[in-house]
Design a protein around this motif. Structure first.
Motif, PDB file in Angstrom:
ATOM      1  N   HIS A   1       0.822  -1.214   0.000  1.00 14.43           N
ATOM      2  CA  HIS A   1       0.000   0.000   0.000  1.00 14.43           C
ATOM      3  C   HIS A   1       0.855   1.264   0.000  1.00 14.43           C
ATOM      4  O   HIS A   1       0.453   2.301  -0.544  1.00 14.43           O
ATOM      5  CB  HIS A   1      -0.922   0.020   1.222  1.00 14.43           C
ATOM      6  CG  HIS A   1      -1.870  -1.129   1.270  1.00 14.43           C
ATOM      7  ND1 HIS A   1      -2.094  -1.872   2.404  1.00 14.43           N
ATOM      8  CD2 HIS A   1      -2.655  -1.679   0.312  1.00 14.43           C
ATOM      9  CE1 HIS A   1      -2.974  -2.816   2.149  1.00 14.43           C
ATOM     10  NE2 HIS A   1      -3.333  -2.734   0.878  1.00 14.43           N
TER      11      HIS A   1
ATOM     12  N   HIS B   1     -12.216   2.210   6.388  1.00 11.40           N
ATOM     13  CA  HIS B   1     -10.766   2.309   6.283  1.00 11.40           C
ATOM     14  C   HIS B   1     -10.181   0.911   6.082  1.00 11.40           C
ATOM     15  O   HIS B   1     -10.672  -0.070   6.638  1.00 11.40           O
ATOM     16  CB  HIS B   1     -10.203   2.927   7.568  1.00 11.40           C
ATOM     17  CG  HIS B   1      -8.767   3.323   7.503  1.00 11.40           C
ATOM     18  ND1 HIS B   1      -7.739   2.419   7.617  1.00 11.40           N
ATOM     19  CD2 HIS B   1      -8.180   4.530   7.319  1.00 11.40           C
ATOM     20  CE1 HIS B   1      -6.583   3.051   7.523  1.00 11.40           C
ATOM     21  NE2 HIS B   1      -6.815   4.333   7.347  1.00 11.40           N
ATOM     22  N   GLY B   2      -9.131   0.813   5.279  1.00 12.38           N
ATOM     23  CA  GLY B   2      -8.479  -0.462   5.058  1.00 12.38           C
ATOM     24  C   GLY B   2      -7.894  -1.027   6.346  1.00 12.38           C
ATOM     25  O   GLY B   2      -7.477  -0.277   7.236  1.00 12.38           O
TER      26      GLY B   2
ATOM     27  N   HIS C   1       1.354   6.064   7.180  1.00  7.48           N
ATOM     28  CA  HIS C   1       1.216   7.280   6.383  1.00  7.48           C
ATOM     29  C   HIS C   1       2.550   7.977   6.143  1.00  7.48           C
ATOM     30  O   HIS C   1       2.711   8.690   5.159  1.00  7.48           O
ATOM     31  CB  HIS C   1       0.209   8.225   7.037  1.00  7.48           C
ATOM     32  CG  HIS C   1      -1.197   7.708   6.998  1.00  7.48           C
ATOM     33  ND1 HIS C   1      -1.849   7.252   8.110  1.00  7.48           N
ATOM     34  CD2 HIS C   1      -2.053   7.536   5.968  1.00  7.48           C
ATOM     35  CE1 HIS C   1      -3.061   6.833   7.782  1.00  7.48           C
ATOM     36  NE2 HIS C   1      -3.212   6.998   6.486  1.00  7.48           N
TER      37      HIS C   1
ATOM     38  N   SER D   1      -8.395   3.843   0.312  1.00  6.99           N
ATOM     39  CA  SER D   1      -8.895   3.324   1.599  1.00  6.99           C
ATOM     40  C   SER D   1      -7.834   3.361   2.692  1.00  6.99           C
ATOM     41  O   SER D   1      -8.109   2.965   3.829  1.00  6.99           O
ATOM     42  CB  SER D   1      -9.510   1.920   1.485  1.00  6.99           C
ATOM     43  OG  SER D   1      -8.540   0.905   1.544  1.00  6.99           O
ATOM     44  N   TYR D   2      -6.639   3.865   2.382  1.00  3.27           N
ATOM     45  CA  TYR D   2      -5.575   3.993   3.380  1.00  3.27           C
ATOM     46  C   TYR D   2      -5.031   5.423   3.490  1.00  3.27           C
ATOM     47  O   TYR D   2      -4.147   5.677   4.303  1.00  3.27           O
ATOM     48  CB  TYR D   2      -4.407   3.064   3.031  1.00  3.27           C
ATOM     49  CG  TYR D   2      -4.743   1.612   3.211  1.00  3.27           C
ATOM     50  CD1 TYR D   2      -4.657   1.012   4.460  1.00  3.27           C
ATOM     51  CD2 TYR D   2      -5.181   0.836   2.141  1.00  3.27           C
ATOM     52  CE1 TYR D   2      -4.982  -0.322   4.640  1.00  3.27           C
ATOM     53  CE2 TYR D   2      -5.514  -0.495   2.311  1.00  3.27           C
ATOM     54  CZ  TYR D   2      -5.418  -1.079   3.563  1.00  3.27           C
ATOM     55  OH  TYR D   2      -5.755  -2.395   3.741  1.00  3.27           O
TER      56      TYR D   2
ATOM     57  N   TYR E   1      -0.131  -0.370   6.676  1.00  2.00           N
ATOM     58  CA  TYR E   1       0.046   0.982   6.146  1.00  2.00           C
ATOM     59  C   TYR E   1       0.805   1.804   7.174  1.00  2.00           C
ATOM     60  O   TYR E   1       0.778   1.522   8.375  1.00  2.00           O
ATOM     61  CB  TYR E   1      -1.284   1.664   5.816  1.00  2.00           C
ATOM     62  CG  TYR E   1      -2.112   2.005   7.030  1.00  2.00           C
ATOM     63  CD1 TYR E   1      -2.070   3.275   7.605  1.00  2.00           C
ATOM     64  CD2 TYR E   1      -2.925   1.045   7.624  1.00  2.00           C
ATOM     65  CE1 TYR E   1      -2.817   3.583   8.728  1.00  2.00           C
ATOM     66  CE2 TYR E   1      -3.673   1.330   8.745  1.00  2.00           C
ATOM     67  CZ  TYR E   1      -3.617   2.605   9.296  1.00  2.00           C
ATOM     68  OH  TYR E   1      -4.356   2.897  10.423  1.00  2.00           O
TER      69      TYR E   1
END
Length: 272
Positions: free
Chosen positions: A191, A226-227, A233, A212-213, A231
């Motif tokens: 992702h 939300h996934g 950010h 979704s992330y 992940y």
């Protein structure tokens, strides 16, 4: 080990026979192939929604093929086809592994499973949070793959752009591996190859693998669900949408440069 479909087995036997006749000549590397068979839930069938998703996947495949051809100096075979709609009564939705197994079994029973293809199922399950927006069971070089994008949920809770991006997102998982992602982006999380880019002070654009992330909000933000996969950010290939709270989240079919570099590595390492 996954068994070969009858069609793929016959093709392999024919290729071997031809190769035997040309003894003494070097064996040519197979042409890399990016193939997706899209199978809607029979409750959807082939309609405007499922065809728009098919088209988005085709654009994603073409982007990956074009970058691989330019970078590797090869010809990449592509195919995005309309598969037979899957009857929902033949699919187990107990959990994601059960869904993958039942869809693959349904395809094999019809001699429709291709072990070099991503079989992308589009279920109509708007309230099934255990399955979420989508997932993929493996990469295509491991004997073909089954992925799903839950259009029932994305269409009900979000919009067409999220539906299209999630379909591309799940197909991309079948042409990537964590080691390939890490070689490109320093993170084994696929992702993180996605990009979240600010268009202006109020608008942020999200590419498929980040869909979704992209948001830090767990309920109702970039997407309503939300996934739940990996992940960080801080590890996205691009993420400049966090400092100011955006009023508008938009989604693009355009793949990030990191995604294209990683999929090119996958084509070179696993499909040639």
């Amino acid at each position: 080990m996954q068994s070969l479909s009858r069609r793929r087995l016959l093709a392999a036997v024919g290729t071997a026979a031809i190769g035997g006749l040309a003894s003494g000549r070097p064996t040519r590397q197979p042409t890399p192939r990016l193939a997706v068979a899209v199978h809607p839930d029979a409750r959807f069938g082939w309609n405007g929604t499922t065809r728009s998703v098919r088209d988005a996947v085709r654009v994603g495949v073409e982007q990956v093929a074009a970058r691989a051809e330019r970078t590797l100096d090869v010809t990449v075979e592509t195919a995005v086809t309309e598969g037979e709609p899957v009857p929902p009564d033949d699919v187990s939705t107990t959990d994601q592994p059960a869904l993958f197994d039942s869809v693959e079994r349904w395809l094999r029973d019809r001699d429709a499973y291709d072990d070099g293809t991503c079989h992308l199922y589009l279920p109509r399950l708007p309230f099934d949070q255990a399955l979420g927006y989508g997932a993929a069971n493996r990469d295509v070089a491991s004997g073909g793959a089954v992925a799903f994008a839950n259009l029932g949920a994305t269409e009900f809770w979000d919009d067409r752009a999220v539906s299209e991006n999630m379909a591309v997102h799940e197909w991309l998982h079948t042409v990537l591996r964590p080691d390939v992602a890490a070689a490109v982006n320093g993170s084994r999380c696929e992702h993180d190859l996605g990009a979240v880019a600010r268009r202006d002070l109020e608008t942020v654009v999200v590419t498929p693998l980040a869909t979704s992330y992209a948001d830090t909000t767990l309920v109702g933000g970039e997407t309503r669900w939300h996934g739940s996969g990996c992940y960080d950010h801080g590890s996205f290939s691009t993420h400049d949408g966090r400092e100011l709270e955006p009023r508008h989240w938009t989604h693009t079919w355009q793949l990030s440069d990191a995604t294209l570099r990683a999929t090119t590595r996958y084509v070179d390492g696993y499909l040639r």
